[in-house]
Scaffold this motif. Structure first.
Motif, PDB file in Angstrom:
ATOM      1  N   LEU A  28      14.506  -1.168   5.432  1.00 41.00           N
ATOM      2  CA  LEU A  28      15.101  -0.569   6.520  1.00 41.00           C
ATOM      3  C   LEU A  28      16.346  -1.162   7.025  1.00 41.00           C
ATOM      4  O   LEU A  28      16.917  -0.673   8.145  1.00 41.00           O
ATOM      5  N   GLY A  29      16.834  -2.289   6.294  1.00 40.25           N
ATOM      6  CA  GLY A  29      18.106  -2.599   6.899  1.00 40.25           C
ATOM      7  C   GLY A  29      17.713  -3.910   7.885  1.00 40.25           C
ATOM      8  O   GLY A  29      18.895  -4.194   8.508  1.00 40.25           O
ATOM      9  N   GLY A  30      16.493  -4.019   8.234  1.00 42.84           N
ATOM     10  CA  GLY A  30      16.374  -5.031   9.312  1.00 42.84           C
ATOM     11  C   GLY A  30      15.840  -6.477   8.803  1.00 42.84           C
ATOM     12  O   GLY A  30      16.246  -6.827   7.606  1.00 42.84           O
ATOM     13  N   GLY A  90       4.020 -10.769   3.495  1.00 40.70           N
ATOM     14  CA  GLY A  90       4.978 -10.563   2.544  1.00 40.70           C
ATOM     15  C   GLY A  90       5.484  -9.161   2.857  1.00 40.70           C
ATOM     16  O   GLY A  90       6.700  -8.780   2.528  1.00 40.70           O
ATOM     17  N   PHE A  91       4.626  -8.384   3.027  1.00 39.18           N
ATOM     18  CA  PHE A  91       4.858  -6.775   3.024  1.00 39.18           C
ATOM     19  C   PHE A  91       5.531  -6.614   4.326  1.00 39.18           C
ATOM     20  O   PHE A  91       6.378  -5.479   4.405  1.00 39.18           O
ATOM     21  N   VAL A  92       5.191  -7.350   5.393  1.00 37.81           N
ATOM     22  CA  VAL A  92       5.894  -6.953   6.610  1.00 37.81           C
ATOM     23  C   VAL A  92       7.317  -7.436   6.434  1.00 37.81           C
ATOM     24  O   VAL A  92       8.267  -6.532   6.886  1.00 37.81           O
ATOM     25  N   VAL A  93       7.636  -8.422   5.829  1.00 33.88           N
ATOM     26  CA  VAL A  93       9.110  -8.856   5.709  1.00 33.88           C
ATOM     27  C   VAL A  93       9.727  -7.766   4.719  1.00 33.88           C
ATOM     28  O   VAL A  93      10.878  -7.323   5.140  1.00 33.88           O
ATOM     29  N   GLN A  94       9.244  -7.296   3.694  1.00 33.26           N
ATOM     30  CA  GLN A  94       9.728  -6.414   2.763  1.00 33.26           C
ATOM     31  C   GLN A  94      10.011  -5.184   3.483  1.00 33.26           C
ATOM     32  O   GLN A  94      10.970  -4.789   3.116  1.00 33.26           O
ATOM     33  N   ARG A  95       9.087  -4.666   4.053  1.00 36.29           N
ATOM     34  CA  ARG A  95       9.101  -3.393   4.934  1.00 36.29           C
ATOM     35  C   ARG A  95      10.528  -3.259   5.625  1.00 36.29           C
ATOM     36  O   ARG A  95      11.378  -2.317   5.875  1.00 36.29           O
ATOM     37  N   SER A  96      10.823  -4.726   6.630  1.00 37.46           N
ATOM     38  CA  SER A  96      11.610  -4.490   7.629  1.00 37.46           C
ATOM     39  C   SER A  96      12.996  -4.447   6.843  1.00 37.46           C
ATOM     40  O   SER A  96      14.173  -4.197   6.953  1.00 37.46           O
ATOM     41  N   ARG A  97      13.119  -5.380   5.420  1.00 36.87           N
ATOM     42  CA  ARG A  97      14.444  -5.465   4.722  1.00 36.87           C
ATOM     43  C   ARG A  97      14.715  -4.109   4.226  1.00 36.87           C
ATOM     44  O   ARG A  97      15.897  -3.839   4.049  1.00 36.87           O
ATOM     45  N   GLU A 154      17.291  -2.286  22.078  1.00 40.53           N
ATOM     46  CA  GLU A 154      18.670  -3.062  22.712  1.00 40.53           C
ATOM     47  C   GLU A 154      19.770  -3.020  21.451  1.00 40.53           C
ATOM     48  O   GLU A 154      19.353  -3.356  20.497  1.00 40.53           O
ATOM     49  N   GLY A 155      20.853  -2.654  22.077  1.00 39.01           N
ATOM     50  CA  GLY A 155      21.975  -2.726  21.263  1.00 39.01           C
ATOM     51  C   GLY A 155      21.867  -1.976  19.887  1.00 39.01           C
ATOM     52  O   GLY A 155      22.576  -2.479  18.720  1.00 39.01           O
ATOM     53  N   GLY A 156      21.233  -0.748  19.819  1.00 41.14           N
ATOM     54  CA  GLY A 156      21.289   0.016  18.770  1.00 41.14           C
ATOM     55  C   GLY A 156      20.234  -0.689  17.873  1.00 41.14           C
ATOM     56  O   GLY A 156      20.176  -0.049  16.577  1.00 41.14           O
ATOM     57  N   GLU A 157      19.151  -1.297  18.041  1.00 38.45           N
ATOM     58  CA  GLU A 157      18.171  -2.023  17.373  1.00 38.45           C
ATOM     59  C   GLU A 157      16.849  -1.794  18.142  1.00 38.45           C
ATOM     60  O   GLU A 157      16.878  -1.712  19.201  1.00 38.45           O
ATOM     61  N   VAL A 158      15.680  -1.605  17.224  1.00 43.22           N
ATOM     62  CA  VAL A 158      14.702  -1.266  17.765  1.00 43.22           C
ATOM     63  C   VAL A 158      13.913  -3.031  17.316  1.00 43.22           C
ATOM     64  O   VAL A 158      13.991  -3.202  16.279  1.00 43.22           O
ATOM     65  N   HIS A 159      13.220  -3.535  18.482  1.00 45.51           N
ATOM     66  CA  HIS A 159      12.521  -4.541  18.417  1.00 45.51           C
ATOM     67  C   HIS A 159      10.853  -4.589  18.568  1.00 45.51           C
ATOM     68  O   HIS A 159      10.321  -3.923  19.459  1.00 45.51           O
ATOM     69  N   ILE A 160      10.108  -5.020  17.494  1.00 44.26           N
ATOM     70  CA  ILE A 160       8.706  -5.037  17.565  1.00 44.26           C
ATOM     71  C   ILE A 160       8.325  -6.479  17.628  1.00 44.26           C
ATOM     72  O   ILE A 160       8.547  -7.300  16.438  1.00 44.26           O
ATOM     73  N   THR A 193      13.082  -6.799  13.537  1.00 40.05           N
ATOM     74  CA  THR A 193      14.163  -5.946  14.260  1.00 40.05           C
ATOM     75  C   THR A 193      14.681  -5.006  13.181  1.00 40.05           C
ATOM     76  O   THR A 193      15.175  -5.223  12.070  1.00 40.05           O
ATOM     77  N   ILE A 194      14.898  -3.541  13.658  1.00 37.53           N
ATOM     78  CA  ILE A 194      15.253  -2.623  12.615  1.00 37.53           C
ATOM     79  C   ILE A 194      16.596  -1.908  13.274  1.00 37.53           C
ATOM     80  O   ILE A 194      16.324  -1.467  14.293  1.00 37.53           O
ATOM     81  N   PRO A 195      17.670  -1.855  12.713  1.00 32.84           N
ATOM     82  CA  PRO A 195      18.864  -1.202  13.117  1.00 32.84           C
ATOM     83  C   PRO A 195      18.694   0.469  13.070  1.00 32.84           C
ATOM     84  O   PRO A 195      18.575   0.718  11.764  1.00 32.84           O
ATOM     85  N   VAL A 196      18.673   0.852  14.028  1.00 30.35           N
ATOM     86  CA  VAL A 196      18.267   2.644  14.094  1.00 30.35           C
ATOM     87  C   VAL A 196      19.485   3.227  13.318  1.00 30.35           C
ATOM     88  O   VAL A 196      19.068   4.100  12.487  1.00 30.35           O
ATOM     89  N   SER A 197      20.820   2.797  13.295  1.00 29.30           N
ATOM     90  CA  SER A 197      21.787   3.387  12.655  1.00 29.30           C
ATOM     91  C   SER A 197      21.643   3.551  11.282  1.00 29.30           C
ATOM     92  O   SER A 197      22.129   4.319  10.461  1.00 29.30           O
ATOM     93  N   GLN A 198      20.849   2.549  10.504  1.00 25.64           N
ATOM     94  CA  GLN A 198      20.905   2.366   9.129  1.00 25.64           C
ATOM     95  C   GLN A 198      19.784   2.895   8.546  1.00 25.64           C
ATOM     96  O   GLN A 198      19.414   3.065   7.492  1.00 25.64           O
ATOM     97  N   ALA A 199      18.802   3.557   9.654  1.00 29.24           N
ATOM     98  CA  ALA A 199      17.520   4.019   9.002  1.00 29.24           C
ATOM     99  C   ALA A 199      17.916   5.652   8.490  1.00 29.24           C
ATOM    100  O   ALA A 199      18.716   6.513   9.091  1.00 29.24           O
ATOM    101  N   PRO A 200      17.266   5.986   7.458  1.00 31.29           N
ATOM    102  CA  PRO A 200      17.387   7.338   6.821  1.00 31.29           C
ATOM    103  C   PRO A 200      17.054   8.288   7.722  1.00 31.29           C
ATOM    104  O   PRO A 200      16.309   8.304   8.687  1.00 31.29           O
TER     105      PRO A 200
END
Length: 420
Positions: free
Chosen positions: A383-385, A374-381, A340-346, A402-409
């Protein structure tokens, strides 16, 4: 300083001195002066003194590739003896004054600048007095030596200033190169630390989970043997063997950097479903009683995901399911994925016993050693989410990523995403 580095300067000074000593010899020869033989003999004596003294100073280490900055008594003795030999040439011909160029240059090179200036003044006065005494006072006998002294002092001062500036620039360049090297090494160390953390997360989310399952299944096999249920014990041992093979495969994948590579939403959906099935299978083998229900709902309109994003989402779901089953003892878990809105939500929601979020993330032991929430939070950050964790003791838990798809490598698609 090595002799090879000093040789060009010695050769250059000797050549210049020979040329300057040749002037009075040539002038006397062409003019057929009666004192020609004396001029030749005294000039040769001066040349021999200069060369022998130069060899002495070279072996003593007083001749350098740069003008001297430290005082030594040997150059003073050398200059005094050389000037004495040269005085005999002055007594025969006024054209010996040209050698003052070489004599002042030698003084300025072998002595510190201030000491060299005093010696230059003494040599200039010595030359003027000798010229006046032997050849009479004139404008040339006074102005000539003074002009030579001023020119040589100005030249050597400018040369020293330019060399000092060049050495300063070289020092700055060396410092910059050293700083650059330290920066490169710092970036390499940072990359090594990042890679170790990545491997730690992957091993926790894959191999460590499989090995935990092996331990639990072997424990159940031991209990079955104690109860006389050999068939059940054999089944648990077989399950442990399968889990061990799975752990070995995951470990080899981590060692060879065979990280999951993702492309479209269908492949991500298949990977999430496979993660859920694997987690359910492990829970069935590790538990006695009710089989946990794990539902996986992935929206059909997920955007194309690159390798890094897809891998991180799979690992997040994998770690969250392991936490819900092993620590929260949930009986029902739901995994939802949408865009939704250029973001992926899990979202990973369970009905387990819950926990205190602050204590789990910030407590003294962290998340059972620091490799779960802690690593769940770190992985999300990374990727810019971001990751939101909602939980309370006895009330289950919800992990929303929430991960913004546009910021992912942007990595090219390769192979289907694997949960291991």
């Amino acid at each position: 300083m090595p002799t090879s580095a000093r040789t060009p300067y010695v050769v250059g000074a000797a050549t210049l001195a020979c040329v300057l000593l040749a002037i009075p010899i040539l002038e006397s020869t062409f003019a057929a002066a009666p004192h020609t033989s004396s001029v030749v003999i005294f000039s040769l004596v001066t040349l021999v003194v200069m060369l022998v003294g130069g060899v002495w100073l070279m072996h003593a280490g007083d001749i350098h590739a740069e003008p001297a900055t430290v005082f030594s008594w040997r150059p003073l003795v050398y200059i005094a003896v050389l000037a004495s030999a040269w005085a005999m040439v002055i007594a025969e011909t006024p054209h010996a004054t040209y050698f003052l160029f070489a004599l002042i240059g030698i003084s300025q090179w072998l002595l510190p600048e201030r000491t060299g200036a005093f010696v230059t003044l003494g040599l200039t006065v010595f030359t003027i007095v000798g010229q006046v005494f032997h050849h009479g006072a004139s404008t040339g006998t006074v102005v000539g030596p003074l002009l030579i002294a001023v020119l040589m002092l100005a030249f050597m001062h400018m040369y020293r200033a330019m060399r000092f500036e060049a050495l300063q620039k070289n020092a700055v360049i060396a410092e910059l190169r050293d700083a650059q090297g330290q920066l490169v090494e710092s970036e390499r160390e940072k990359a090594r630390i990042t890679e170790r953390e990545r491997l730690g997360r992957d091993l926790h989310d894959t191999t460590a989970q499989s090995l935990s399952s092996v331990i639990l299944r072997l424990g159940l096999a031991e209990e079955a043997l104690d109860s006389g249920e050999s068939a059940g014990a054999l089944e648990h041992v077989r399950s442990a063997s399968d889990a061990t093979s799975e752990a070995l495969s995951e470990l080899r994948s981590a060692i060879t950097h065979l990280t999951p590579k993702g492309s479209g939403p269908t492949r991500l959906e298949a990977a999430l479903v496979r993660v859920a099935e694997t987690a359910r299978s492990r829970a069935v083998s590790n538990r006695r009683g009710t089989t946990p229900v794990i539902e996986c709902r992935v929206a059909p309109d997920l955007p194309e995901l690159n390798m890094t994003t897809a891998t991180s989402l799979v690992r997040i779901v994998q770690s969250s399911l392991a936490n819900a089953l092993d620590h929260a003892h949930a009986s029902r878990i739901e995994v939802r994925a949408c865009a939704e809105g250029g973001e992926v939500h899990i979202d990973i929601e369970d009905d387990g016993r819950g926990f205190d979020v602050d204590e789990a993330l910030l407590g003294p032991r962290g998340d059972s050693g620091g490799y779960g929430l802690g690593f769940v939070v770190q992985r999300s950050r990374e990727l810019g989410g971001n990751a939101a964790i909602i939980a309370a003791p006895g009330d289950g838990a919800l992990i929303s990523v929430t991960i913004p798809v546009s910021q992912a490598p942007s990595d090219p698609p390769a192979s289907p995403v694997s949960p291991h």
